[in-house]
Every structure is written in C-alpha cells, then in structure tokens.
Motif scaffolding. Sequence first.
Motif, PDB file in Angstrom:
ATOM      1  N   ILE A   1       0.582  -1.190  -0.127  1.00 20.69           N
ATOM      2  CA  ILE A   1       0.409  -0.402  -0.190  1.00 20.69           C
ATOM      3  C   ILE A   1       0.949   1.197   0.467  1.00 20.69           C
ATOM      4  CG2 ILE A   1      -1.920   1.134   0.540  1.00 20.69           C
ATOM      5  CD1 ILE A   1      -2.085  -1.341   2.394  1.00 20.69           C
ATOM      6  N   ASN A   2       0.274   2.303  -0.961  1.00 15.60           N
ATOM      7  CA  ASN A   2       0.791   3.849  -0.277  1.00 15.60           C
ATOM      8  C   ASN A   2       0.603   4.124   0.819  1.00 15.60           C
ATOM      9  OD1 ASN A   2       1.237   6.451  -0.698  1.00 15.60           O
ATOM     10  ND2 ASN A   2       1.986   6.490  -2.630  1.00 15.60           N
TER      11      ASN A   2
ATOM     12  N   ILE B   1      -6.107   5.374  -2.681  1.00 16.07           N
ATOM     13  CA  ILE B   1      -5.103   5.002  -1.674  1.00 16.07           C
ATOM     14  C   ILE B   1      -5.144   4.328  -2.921  1.00 16.07           C
ATOM     15  CG2 ILE B   1      -3.848   3.470  -0.261  1.00 16.07           C
ATOM     16  CD1 ILE B   1      -6.332   5.079   1.372  1.00 16.07           C
ATOM     17  N   ARG B   2      -4.005   4.000  -3.368  1.00 16.17           N
ATOM     18  CA  ARG B   2      -2.890   3.054  -4.323  1.00 16.17           C
ATOM     19  C   ARG B   2      -2.502   1.910  -3.255  1.00 16.17           C
ATOM     20  NH1 ARG B   2       0.099   7.605  -8.116  1.00 16.17           N
ATOM     21  NH2 ARG B   2       0.045   8.657  -5.811  1.00 16.17           N
ATOM     22  N   SER B   3      -2.780   0.490  -3.980  1.00 12.39           N
ATOM     23  CA  SER B   3      -2.027  -0.474  -3.308  1.00 12.39           C
ATOM     24  C   SER B   3      -2.284  -1.437  -4.385  1.00 12.39           C
ATOM     25  CB  SER B   3      -2.870  -1.082  -2.584  1.00 12.39           C
ATOM     26  OG  SER B   3      -4.367  -1.725  -2.749  1.00 12.39           O
ATOM     27  N   ILE B   4      -1.419  -2.410  -4.077  1.00 13.44           N
ATOM     28  CA  ILE B   4      -1.431  -3.943  -5.164  1.00 13.44           C
ATOM     29  C   ILE B   4      -0.996  -5.475  -4.194  1.00 13.44           C
ATOM     30  CG2 ILE B   4      -0.666  -2.638  -7.572  1.00 13.44           C
ATOM     31  CD1 ILE B   4       2.209  -3.847  -6.479  1.00 13.44           C
TER      32      ILE B   4
ATOM     33  N   LYS C   1       3.894   0.287   2.463  1.00 14.62           N
ATOM     34  CA  LYS C   1       3.398  -0.494   3.623  1.00 14.62           C
ATOM     35  C   LYS C   1       3.150  -1.687   2.892  1.00 14.62           C
ATOM     36  CE  LYS C   1       0.247  -0.025   7.309  1.00 14.62           C
ATOM     37  NZ  LYS C   1      -1.250   0.665   7.293  1.00 14.62           N
ATOM     38  N   ILE C   2       3.944  -2.651   3.840  1.00  8.67           N
ATOM     39  CA  ILE C   2       3.907  -4.154   3.419  1.00  8.67           C
ATOM     40  C   ILE C   2       2.383  -4.745   3.845  1.00  8.67           C
ATOM     41  CG2 ILE C   2       4.834  -6.643   3.402  1.00  8.67           C
ATOM     42  CD1 ILE C   2       6.971  -5.670   3.279  1.00  8.67           C
ATOM     43  N   SER C   3       1.628  -5.532   4.048  1.00 12.36           N
ATOM     44  CA  SER C   3       0.583  -5.947   4.818  1.00 12.36           C
ATOM     45  C   SER C   3       0.634  -7.313   4.576  1.00 12.36           C
ATOM     46  CB  SER C   3      -1.115  -5.504   4.583  1.00 12.36           C
ATOM     47  OG  SER C   3      -2.337  -5.901   4.823  1.00 12.36           O
TER      48      SER C   3
ATOM     49  N   PHE D   1      -0.419 -11.188   6.519  1.00 12.98           N
ATOM     50  CA  PHE D   1      -0.666 -12.277   8.056  1.00 12.98           C
ATOM     51  C   PHE D   1      -0.588 -11.574   9.088  1.00 12.98           C
ATOM     52  CE2 PHE D   1       2.866 -14.921   5.483  1.00 12.98           C
ATOM     53  CZ  PHE D   1       2.810 -16.030   6.077  1.00 12.98           C
ATOM     54  N   GLU D   2      -1.901 -10.395   9.016  1.00 13.47           N
ATOM     55  CA  GLU D   2      -2.253  -9.459   9.352  1.00 13.47           C
ATOM     56  C   GLU D   2      -1.431  -8.900  10.691  1.00 13.47           C
ATOM     57  OE1 GLU D   2      -5.270 -11.133  11.867  1.00 13.47           O
ATOM     58  OE2 GLU D   2      -6.257 -12.398  10.665  1.00 13.47           O
ATOM     59  N   ARG D   3      -0.506  -8.353   9.455  1.00 13.89           N
ATOM     60  CA  ARG D   3       0.876  -7.766  10.352  1.00 13.89           C
ATOM     61  C   ARG D   3       1.173  -6.739   8.906  1.00 13.89           C
ATOM     62  NH1 ARG D   3       4.360 -11.584  13.102  1.00 13.89           N
ATOM     63  NH2 ARG D   3       3.071 -13.451  15.116  1.00 13.89           N
ATOM     64  N   GLU D   4       1.224  -5.494   9.449  1.00 19.42           N
ATOM     65  CA  GLU D   4       2.110  -4.706   8.430  1.00 19.42           C
ATOM     66  C   GLU D   4       3.172  -3.520   9.135  1.00 19.42           C
ATOM     67  OE1 GLU D   4      -2.155  -3.182   6.975  1.00 19.42           O
ATOM     68  OE2 GLU D   4      -1.548  -1.702   8.687  1.00 19.42           O
ATOM     69  N   GLY D   5       3.893  -2.749   8.033  1.00 23.49           N
ATOM     70  CA  GLY D   5       5.247  -2.331   8.373  1.00 23.49           C
ATOM     71  C   GLY D   5       5.862  -1.725   7.410  1.00 23.49           C
TER      72      GLY D   5
END
Length: 145
Positions: free
Chosen positions: A19-20, A37-40, A88-90, A92-96
Amino acid sequence: MQVQSNKEMGKVFTTVTIINRADQIRAEDGTISPEQIRSITLRNVLVDTGATTLCLPAEAIAQLGLKILKEVDVATGIGKARIFQDAKISMFEREGIFDCLELPGGRDALLGVIPLESLGLEIDLKNQTLKPLPISPTETYLTIL
C-alpha cells in the motif's frame, strides 16, 4: 532435461499486499478519498534471504506511485539503483512501512530479511512457506535489549 519444481529447489514464495502509505496519510487528513489509496497484491514473491529489503519492479513502483528517496550503489553489479519510500507491506495480519529497491528490467519482486524480521516472519524450509512468529502477551518475537 528435467525441470525441478520450486519445492525441489528450496525456494519459498508468498503473496504480499503493498500500500502507498503516503496515500493513506492523505486519505486520513481528507486530501483524497480512501478509494484513491493505491495498493497492489503481488503473488509468487520470492522470499530472498540474500536480499536486504523489499525489491520491486519499476512497473509495481509506478502503479503504487511511490516517491523516490535516493539513488545508491548496489552490490549486485548493476551499478546504481533507486530507493523508494513509504511502501506499506501487509501480510499475515501484520503491517510495516519500508523503503524498497527498484529492480532492473522486469525482474520479479523479492521480499528481503529486514521486512521479514520486522514483521516477525520466519521461513519454514521443511514446508517451504512463511510462518508468523508468536506475538502475544506471554510469547513474542519482539525483544528489547
């Protein structure tokens, strides 16, 4: 010539949503709508313990609209590479939120050791998958030294 499957070759692949984060901030302050919101979601992303960070092809970076942070020399012999910010990496229900390195010429995305460690993900070589490490009040991968 016999072609080996990924399992035989010992490679681990995963699915990653990116995610951006800058778009998320703009949506939070009302500058853009949440739909903007841009995401892939990338499938078959190679988990690469030889890579330091998230590595994305130029097309994925352009699709996300990530902003360049800096240009650096890289050890792979390709010379210079560009580093982009606010990916932003998402998973396993975790983000960073991580910087990402732009890969040259159509190469597939790689997930390196910094995001793996930060998100508390471990490679399970026996089953050739990623697994989340525990994060609970009684057992956690997070440490303070």
